[in-house]
Design an enzyme around this catalytic site. Structure first.
Site, PDB file in Angstrom:
ATOM      1  N   CYS A  60       0.273   2.192  15.505  1.00  0.00           N
ATOM      2  CA  CYS A  60      -0.310   0.991  14.587  1.00  0.00           C
ATOM      3  C   CYS A  60      -0.789  -0.087  15.722  1.00  0.00           C
ATOM      4  O   CYS A  60      -1.650  -0.053  16.413  1.00  0.00           O
ATOM      5  CB  CYS A  60       0.606   0.548  13.705  1.00  0.00           C
ATOM      6  SG  CYS A  60       0.126  -0.814  12.489  1.00  0.00           S
ATOM      7  N   HIS A  68       0.925   5.349  10.544  1.00  0.00           N
ATOM      8  CA  HIS A  68       2.402   5.193  10.951  1.00  0.00           C
ATOM      9  C   HIS A  68       3.020   6.782  10.748  1.00  0.00           C
ATOM     10  O   HIS A  68       3.506   7.159   9.497  1.00  0.00           O
ATOM     11  CB  HIS A  68       3.201   4.373   9.882  1.00  0.00           C
ATOM     12  CG  HIS A  68       2.771   3.047  10.012  1.00  0.00           C
ATOM     13  ND1 HIS A  68       3.586   2.375  10.989  1.00  0.00           N
ATOM     14  CD2 HIS A  68       1.803   2.223   9.735  1.00  0.00           C
ATOM     15  CE1 HIS A  68       3.108   1.031  11.011  1.00  0.00           C
ATOM     16  NE2 HIS A  68       1.891   0.907  10.236  1.00  0.00           N
ATOM     17  N   GLU A 115       5.834   7.764  11.495  1.00  0.00           N
ATOM     18  CA  GLU A 115       7.218   7.575  10.843  1.00  0.00           C
ATOM     19  C   GLU A 115       7.496   7.044   9.352  1.00  0.00           C
ATOM     20  O   GLU A 115       8.445   7.189   8.912  1.00  0.00           O
ATOM     21  CB  GLU A 115       8.003   6.551  11.493  1.00  0.00           C
ATOM     22  CG  GLU A 115       7.689   5.150  11.197  1.00  0.00           C
ATOM     23  CD  GLU A 115       6.339   4.593  11.843  1.00  0.00           C
ATOM     24  OE1 GLU A 115       5.525   5.320  12.345  1.00  0.00           O
ATOM     25  OE2 GLU A 115       6.201   3.269  11.687  1.00  0.00           O
TER      26      GLU A 115
END
Lengths: 257, 214
Positions: free
Chosen positions: B82, B192, B194
């Site tokens: 990001c 993202h 994650e």
């Protein structure tokens, strides 16, 4: 293929425990936020929202612990709302592992908080929750105003004007709840959803009133919502996230499967 | 046991990133740190980041990490996420214009307003939610991830690298734009991983096993 419309289950958390009961997930302890979040992740939820309804400030710290635990195991976006009053609260929740924080009453009392928070952590982390009620009489041009304290306190602020102002102040997303529809299961208030969605450039999450899957479709197709939030229809096993997504897809809505 | 440093410069959700890596890297020590020495002795580096570009650059500068990052890229596997991608470019339009690290020549631009799709429908900004990521080219970090698998995005600015050859993943949202760029020992993505459920964890697993070659 483009951006998927999101389905977001919302959980009320009181002193670190999920309340209202969550029955459909195959979990041993339906009050444990981590188990519930894990269950919804497996079921295909696009995000999870936790609303901290802890009344006593003594127990507020438990929410940080809950967020830490969930963020350690569940790798989809997590929004946390309830009791956020200062930028330091926002930072603490983000550091604990929340991806977004939802600001409601504090934004009404102190709109600059939204500005300050979005400047510090970025708009994409700031959701402004708006509790709205229709205040026009039948037959009149529809008009909505925002309410605080669970829909009990009127503020006299026009919902659409407020939505525009919050977007200008740096909100990254709006969570729009119709207090008239909340808990009724008769569907979203399409009028206010559409009016807010048209008025702002940022995404709008529709909330309040979902009783059947067609309501989710209507929120997107008629209300222009970018995401739909629901609690009871998922918690009580009336419908699964998968069923909701399959139905929305059949109706031509792009979803993440 | 390999050591993976997650750069902590005070911006963003580091817990999610470090926990997600721990989840896929059984045999690794994951350090969340701002210590240049620990970062430069790690086997792999992850640079996450959220928030505004100016704040991120200022925070990196305050932590004396800009030179460290510039020098380390290319020497060992590096993953930018990001804002950790955007700060690698030359310049960002955010905050009335801010110079970034210039590791990847190019600009970071804001989505147009209004932003329209091909049928003229208005698109919301930020671009928030799950969008399909097209693999522009094969890359080890796409292993076991389907072309056009959906990843989670939350951003209002996008990267326009000068060299299209560095683009390994693309997304369409009003325009077609780069969402993953790669170079020698470098992979950086706008989305993202994650927060992208199974496919995101797979990308992190691929990174942890990556030898740095494309």
């Amino acid at each position: 293929m483009g951006l998927a419309k999101r389905i977001i289950p919302c959980l009320d958390v009181d002193a670190g425990r999920v309340v209202k009961g969550v029955k459909f997930l195959d979990i041993r302890d339906a009050g444990d936020p981590v188990s519930v979040a894990r269950g919804y992740n497996t079921a295909g939820a696009d995000e999870i929202t936790f609303l901290d309804i802890t009344a006593s400030s003594d127990n507020r710290d438990t929410m940080y612990h809950v967020v830490e635990q969930v963020a350690s195991e569940v790798f989809i976006p997590l929004t946390v709302g309830g009791g956020i009053r200062a930028v330091s609260d926002v930072r603490r929740l983000l550091n604990a592992g929340a991806d977004k924080v939802s600001i409601n009453t504090a934004a009404v009392h102190n709109p600059e908080l939204v500005q300050e928070a979005s400047d510090k952590v970025g708009s994409q982390c700031i959701v402004v929750a708006i509790d709205s009620k229709c205040v026009s009489s039948p037959g009149e041009e529809p008009r909505w105003e925002i309410f605080t304290h669970g829909g009990r306190k009127p503020t006299g602020i026009d919902t659409i004007e407020w939505a525009v102002k919050m977007a200008e102040f740096g909100a990254g997303e709006l969570l729009l709840t119709s207090m008239d529809r909340d808990g009724t299961k008769i569907g979203f208030d399409i009028g206010v959803t559409k009016a807010v969605s048209d008025a702002v450039e940022i995404p709008v999450i529709a909330s309040g009133g979902v009783g059947e899957l067609q309501h989710l479709v209507d929120g997107v197709n008629q209300g222009g919502a970018d995401a739909v939030l629901a609690a009871s229809i998922f918690h009580f096993g009336e419908y699964s996230i998968g069923e909701a997504k399959a139905f929305m897809q059949q109706q031509g809505i792009e979803v993440r499967l | 046991m390999q050591r993976i440093a997650v750069i902590d410069y005070g911006m963003g959700n580091l817990r999610s990133v470090s926990k997600a890596i721990e989840c896929v890297a059984d045999n690794a020590e994951v350090l969340v740190t701002s210590d240049a020495k620990l970062i430069s002795t790690a086997d792999r580096i992850v640079c996450p980041g959220q928030g505004a570009a100016a704040d991120c650059m200022a925070a990196l500068n305050d932590a004396n990490l800009i030179n460290t990052v510039q020098e380390l890229i290319g020497t060992r596997p590096f993953l930018g996420i990001c804002m950790g991608l955007q700060v690698l470019l030359t310049h960002s339009e955010e905050n009335d214009g801010i110079d970034c690290m210039n590791v990847v020549p190019g600009q970071v631009k804001r989505f147009a307003s209004p932003l329209l799709d091909t049928s003229g429908q208005r698109l919301k900004v930020p671009h928030m939610g799950w969008s399909p990521v097209a693999h522009s080219v094969a890359h080890p970090l796409w292993d076991n991830i389907a072309d056009k698998a959906r990843f989670y995005f939350a951003h209002s600015y996008y990267c326009a690298p000068d060299d299209q050859g560095s683009v390994v993943g693309q997304c369409e949202y009003g325009i077609e734009f780069a969402v993953a760029i790669a170079g020698q020992q470098l992979f950086a993505c706008q989305f993202h991983p994650e927060k992208s459920a199974k496919d995101g964890l797979q990308l992190l697993r691929n990174f942890v096993a990556w030898n740095g070659k494309s």
